[in-house]
Design a protein around this motif. Sequence first.
Motif, PDB file in Angstrom:
ATOM      1  N   MET A   1       8.644  -6.718   0.951  1.00 56.49           N
ATOM      2  CA  MET A   1       7.223  -6.335   0.978  1.00 56.49           C
ATOM      3  C   MET A   1       6.515  -6.955  -0.224  1.00 56.49           C
ATOM      4  SD  MET A   1       5.589  -2.549   1.412  1.00 56.49           S
ATOM      5  CE  MET A   1       6.361  -2.387   3.017  1.00 56.49           C
ATOM      6  N   ASN A   2       5.290  -7.411  -0.031  1.00 58.29           N
ATOM      7  CA  ASN A   2       4.543  -8.085  -1.083  1.00 58.29           C
ATOM      8  C   ASN A   2       4.293  -7.169  -2.272  1.00 58.29           C
ATOM      9  OD1 ASN A   2       1.812  -8.891  -2.394  1.00 58.29           O
ATOM     10  ND2 ASN A   2       2.518 -10.738  -1.327  1.00 58.29           N
ATOM     11  N   GLY A   3       4.651  -7.664  -3.497  1.00 59.20           N
ATOM     12  CA  GLY A   3       4.495  -6.846  -4.691  1.00 59.20           C
ATOM     13  C   GLY A   3       3.044  -6.511  -4.987  1.00 59.20           C
ATOM     14  N   ASN A   4       2.125  -7.439  -4.678  1.00 62.38           N
ATOM     15  CA  ASN A   4       0.713  -7.174  -4.919  1.00 62.38           C
ATOM     16  C   ASN A   4       0.217  -6.022  -4.053  1.00 62.38           C
ATOM     17  OD1 ASN A   4       0.446  -9.192  -6.849  1.00 62.38           O
ATOM     18  ND2 ASN A   4      -0.041 -10.763  -5.325  1.00 62.38           N
ATOM     19  N   TRP A   5       0.749  -5.924  -2.841  1.00 60.72           N
ATOM     20  CA  TRP A   5       0.384  -4.810  -1.957  1.00 60.72           C
ATOM     21  C   TRP A   5       0.748  -3.491  -2.612  1.00 60.72           C
ATOM     22  CZ3 TRP A   5       3.301  -0.931   0.152  1.00 60.72           C
ATOM     23  CH2 TRP A   5       2.718  -0.176   1.175  1.00 60.72           C
ATOM     24  N   PHE A   6       1.953  -3.415  -3.180  1.00 60.18           N
ATOM     25  CA  PHE A   6       2.414  -2.196  -3.834  1.00 60.18           C
ATOM     26  C   PHE A   6       1.542  -1.882  -5.052  1.00 60.18           C
ATOM     27  CE2 PHE A   6       6.592   0.080  -5.270  1.00 60.18           C
ATOM     28  CZ  PHE A   6       6.053   1.289  -4.884  1.00 60.18           C
ATOM     29  N   GLN A   7       1.210  -2.893  -5.838  1.00 61.70           N
ATOM     30  CA  GLN A   7       0.390  -2.682  -7.031  1.00 61.70           C
ATOM     31  C   GLN A   7      -1.001  -2.178  -6.674  1.00 61.70           C
ATOM     32  OE1 GLN A   7       0.444  -6.409  -9.144  1.00 61.70           O
ATOM     33  NE2 GLN A   7       2.688  -6.446  -9.234  1.00 61.70           N
ATOM     34  N   ASN A   8      -1.539  -2.655  -5.573  1.00 64.70           N
ATOM     35  CA  ASN A   8      -2.899  -2.270  -5.188  1.00 64.70           C
ATOM     36  C   ASN A   8      -2.960  -0.881  -4.562  1.00 64.70           C
ATOM     37  OD1 ASN A   8      -3.904  -4.730  -6.081  1.00 64.70           O
ATOM     38  ND2 ASN A   8      -3.667  -5.708  -4.072  1.00 64.70           N
ATOM     39  N   ARG A   9      -1.820  -0.395  -4.033  1.00 60.47           N
ATOM     40  CA  ARG A   9      -1.819   0.890  -3.335  1.00 60.47           C
ATOM     41  C   ARG A   9      -0.905   1.914  -4.012  1.00 60.47           C
ATOM     42  NH1 ARG A   9      -4.031   0.882   1.626  1.00 60.47           N
ATOM     43  NH2 ARG A   9      -2.703   2.613   2.290  1.00 60.47           N
ATOM     44  N   TRP A  10      -0.603   1.725  -5.290  1.00 58.83           N
ATOM     45  CA  TRP A  10       0.378   2.553  -5.993  1.00 58.83           C
ATOM     46  C   TRP A  10       0.012   4.034  -5.981  1.00 58.83           C
ATOM     47  CZ3 TRP A  10      -0.933   5.466 -10.331  1.00 58.83           C
ATOM     48  CH2 TRP A  10      -2.194   5.209 -10.882  1.00 58.83           C
ATOM     49  N   GLN A  11      -1.263   4.367  -5.834  1.00 56.25           N
ATOM     50  CA  GLN A  11      -1.699   5.759  -5.916  1.00 56.25           C
ATOM     51  C   GLN A  11      -2.137   6.330  -4.570  1.00 56.25           C
ATOM     52  OE1 GLN A  11      -5.361   6.069  -8.206  1.00 56.25           O
ATOM     53  NE2 GLN A  11      -5.818   3.926  -7.809  1.00 56.25           N
ATOM     54  N   ARG A  12      -1.749   5.667  -3.474  1.00 59.46           N
ATOM     55  CA  ARG A  12      -2.216   6.126  -2.161  1.00 59.46           C
ATOM     56  C   ARG A  12      -1.111   6.067  -1.116  1.00 59.46           C
ATOM     57  NH1 ARG A  12      -6.263   2.526  -3.677  1.00 59.46           N
ATOM     58  NH2 ARG A  12      -5.673   1.025  -2.062  1.00 59.46           N
ATOM     59  N   LEU A  13       0.139   6.311  -1.523  1.00 57.79           N
ATOM     60  CA  LEU A  13       1.252   6.132  -0.595  1.00 57.79           C
ATOM     61  C   LEU A  13       2.075   7.410  -0.448  1.00 57.79           C
ATOM     62  CD1 LEU A  13       2.483   2.625  -1.785  1.00 57.79           C
ATOM     63  CD2 LEU A  13       1.175   3.132   0.289  1.00 57.79           C
ATOM     64  N   PRO A  14       2.589   7.685   0.752  1.00 60.49           N
ATOM     65  CA  PRO A  14       3.470   8.849   0.941  1.00 60.49           C
ATOM     66  C   PRO A  14       4.859   8.574   0.372  1.00 60.49           C
ATOM     67  CG  PRO A  14       3.232   7.645   2.999  1.00 60.49           C
ATOM     68  CD  PRO A  14       2.287   7.001   2.025  1.00 60.49           C
ATOM     69  N   GLU A  15       5.626   9.644   0.204  1.00 59.13           N
ATOM     70  CA  GLU A  15       6.934   9.547  -0.435  1.00 59.13           C
ATOM     71  C   GLU A  15       7.860   8.551   0.265  1.00 59.13           C
ATOM     72  OE1 GLU A  15      10.803  12.375  -1.531  1.00 59.13           O
ATOM     73  OE2 GLU A  15       8.992  13.258  -0.658  1.00 59.13           O
ATOM     74  N   ALA A  16       7.942   8.602   1.582  1.00 58.04           N
ATOM     75  CA  ALA A  16       8.872   7.736   2.297  1.00 58.04           C
ATOM     76  C   ALA A  16       8.572   6.264   2.058  1.00 58.04           C
ATOM     77  CB  ALA A  16       8.828   8.053   3.801  1.00 58.04           C
ATOM     78  N   VAL A  17       7.293   5.902   2.057  1.00 60.27           N
ATOM     79  CA  VAL A  17       6.908   4.506   1.830  1.00 60.27           C
ATOM     80  C   VAL A  17       7.203   4.107   0.381  1.00 60.27           C
ATOM     81  CG1 VAL A  17       4.976   2.886   1.798  1.00 60.27           C
ATOM     82  CG2 VAL A  17       5.149   4.583   3.625  1.00 60.27           C
ATOM     83  N   ILE A  18       6.917   4.998  -0.561  1.00 63.56           N
ATOM     84  CA  ILE A  18       7.194   4.705  -1.963  1.00 63.56           C
ATOM     85  C   ILE A  18       8.679   4.438  -2.172  1.00 63.56           C
ATOM     86  CG2 ILE A  18       7.299   5.716  -4.282  1.00 63.56           C
ATOM     87  CD1 ILE A  18       4.681   7.158  -3.642  1.00 63.56           C
ATOM     88  N   ARG A  19       9.518   5.313  -1.673  1.00 60.50           N
ATOM     89  CA  ARG A  19      10.957   5.182  -1.911  1.00 60.50           C
ATOM     90  C   ARG A  19      11.534   3.945  -1.214  1.00 60.50           C
ATOM     91  NH1 ARG A  19      13.476   9.526  -4.112  1.00 60.50           N
ATOM     92  NH2 ARG A  19      15.422   9.058  -3.028  1.00 60.50           N
ATOM     93  N   ARG A  20      11.066   3.662  -0.009  1.00 62.75           N
ATOM     94  CA  ARG A  20      11.542   2.469   0.696  1.00 62.75           C
ATOM     95  C   ARG A  20      11.105   1.191  -0.034  1.00 62.75           C
ATOM     96  NH1 ARG A  20       9.261   3.353   5.163  1.00 62.75           N
ATOM     97  NH2 ARG A  20       7.515   1.888   5.028  1.00 62.75           N
ATOM     98  N   THR A  21       9.858   1.165  -0.490  1.00 63.14           N
ATOM     99  CA  THR A  21       9.344  -0.023  -1.176  1.00 63.14           C
ATOM    100  C   THR A  21      10.011  -0.196  -2.534  1.00 63.14           C
ATOM    101  OG1 THR A  21       7.225   0.378  -0.063  1.00 63.14           O
ATOM    102  CG2 THR A  21       7.243  -1.225  -1.848  1.00 63.14           C
ATOM    103  N   GLN A  22      10.258   0.899  -3.226  1.00 67.18           N
ATOM    104  CA  GLN A  22      10.961   0.802  -4.506  1.00 67.18           C
ATOM    105  C   GLN A  22      12.361   0.233  -4.330  1.00 67.18           C
ATOM    106  OE1 GLN A  22      10.576   4.851  -6.057  1.00 67.18           O
ATOM    107  NE2 GLN A  22       9.162   4.124  -7.631  1.00 67.18           N
ATOM    108  N   ALA A  23      13.053   0.644  -3.280  1.00 67.70           N
ATOM    109  CA  ALA A  23      14.399   0.123  -3.030  1.00 67.70           C
ATOM    110  C   ALA A  23      14.351  -1.385  -2.752  1.00 67.70           C
ATOM    111  CB  ALA A  23      15.048   0.870  -1.869  1.00 67.70           C
TER     112      ALA A  23
END
Length: 507
Positions: A1-23
């Motif tokens: 997953m694109n790192g910029n996407w994660f940086q732009n949405r770091w404060q608007r994501l549910p737990e499952a998406v956060i944990r999957r993207t972090q992995a």
Amino acid sequence: MNGNWFQNRWQRLPEAVIRRTQAEQLRSYLRGVVLPFSAHYRELFRQHGLKAGSFRSLEDLQRLPFTTKADLLNSPERPQRFKDFILDPDTRVLRRRPGVLLRAAVHGREWVKNDLEAEFRPIFMTFTTGRSAEPTPVVYTRRDLHHLATAGRRLVEVCAARREDRMLNTLPYAPHLAFWLAHYAGVEGGVLGLGSGGGKVAGTAGNLAYLRKFKPDVIIGMPTFVYHLLHQAAEEGAHCENLRRIVLAGEKVSDGLRLKLRELARELGARDVSVLATYGFTEAKIAWAECPFPHDQPWSGYHLYPDLGIMEVIDPETGQTLPAGQPGELVYTPLDARGTVVLRYRTGDFTDGGLNYGPCPHCGRSMPRLLGNISRRSEVKEMTLDKIKGTLVDFNELERVLDDAPGIGAWQVELRKVNNDPLELDEVILHVQRVAGADEPQVRNDLSERCFNRIEINPNRIVFHTADEIQQLQGVGKLLKEQRVVDHRPAATGVSTPVNVTASREV
């Protein structure tokens, strides 16, 4: 997953998406950065049969051994052990990477050389601030400074500061994370900032002058010094009506201290001040803050940045990762650090509220939040309460007792030996500043009762001081970090003496 996407949405994501993207980001980080360029972790992974692909989910992190502060400390055999944790990129590996070859074709070799230097060459350094061991250097590259600036900007956003605000930074000038994060908070957040250097640089008089002339909307500093500054300002009849935020760093912040600071701010003419705490540690290279919350409601917790690092809560005895909401020790893993890199770093800090992934009830952001009080393991000490056995006393809780106690302002805890004899029992002396109008006998009895009820000890003595006297004891204007707990016990020759106090019923 694109790192910029994660940086732009770091404060608007549910737990499952956060944990999957972090992995996903962790695997990429290990594969492309850590394992190729960290001899320490490459060998550790080899010893445990691990590779980047071993971490399919965050639960797999438990397969990786912890890194502790002891691992970073120098020793006679390894006088520069901290260097083991600094990434050492191999230019031969980098030159063969398709992405590097493509950038060289598009931008030229010199551009790529400068870009890789910005990513990997150390250019900045801070030091750990603990008093229990020699300060450990932590190095940054330009990429790390970009992340520090990002954390500073987010701190301004989470604390709800405005671009038109003025920020007085009273943290001491030092190679420490807190000062530099506050500096970047002002620069990247677009807030007009003035760094006073705290009491050691400008002195109390200088900081009071800045308070009067600069008229800050935001004050950031260490709790002890900020209390001293506002108390002195109130004593001198100063005004700072537009003060909206007091942001505290470097020490624990209790509900009682928040109340006392808000009351002092009201004396300066400020009517609606939020007192917000931050939490960070040097090895993470970033820190996190609370958002503003109504005074009659629970505080919001520290708002973490899931795109920059993974926070775990573990059982300190078993090392097992605990589910959300469970108390335990904090463990941190960065997701894009360069320079000094520590994976699964055991902080020695304990949270009694655990992690929460739900939306913040005050600002609505959805990201991991650390809830509850955070305490240091090193401040739970064995005390010689009598001649028979030792008792564990939580100095984290003692600090909260004193901060929450009405009728006193600044304070200091002094540990001594009876008659200064290193083989005698320990004693604890409370040095306190009685606030105007408080009845001394009542304050004395209240403090004794609170100490016994909360931590099952009674201080041997309670000594009252003026504001000037307590400032001298704490080292305000002389030390980088004011002393709230001091140990004046002589060590016994040839005898191992635990860090203790005596539980005497006398005051």
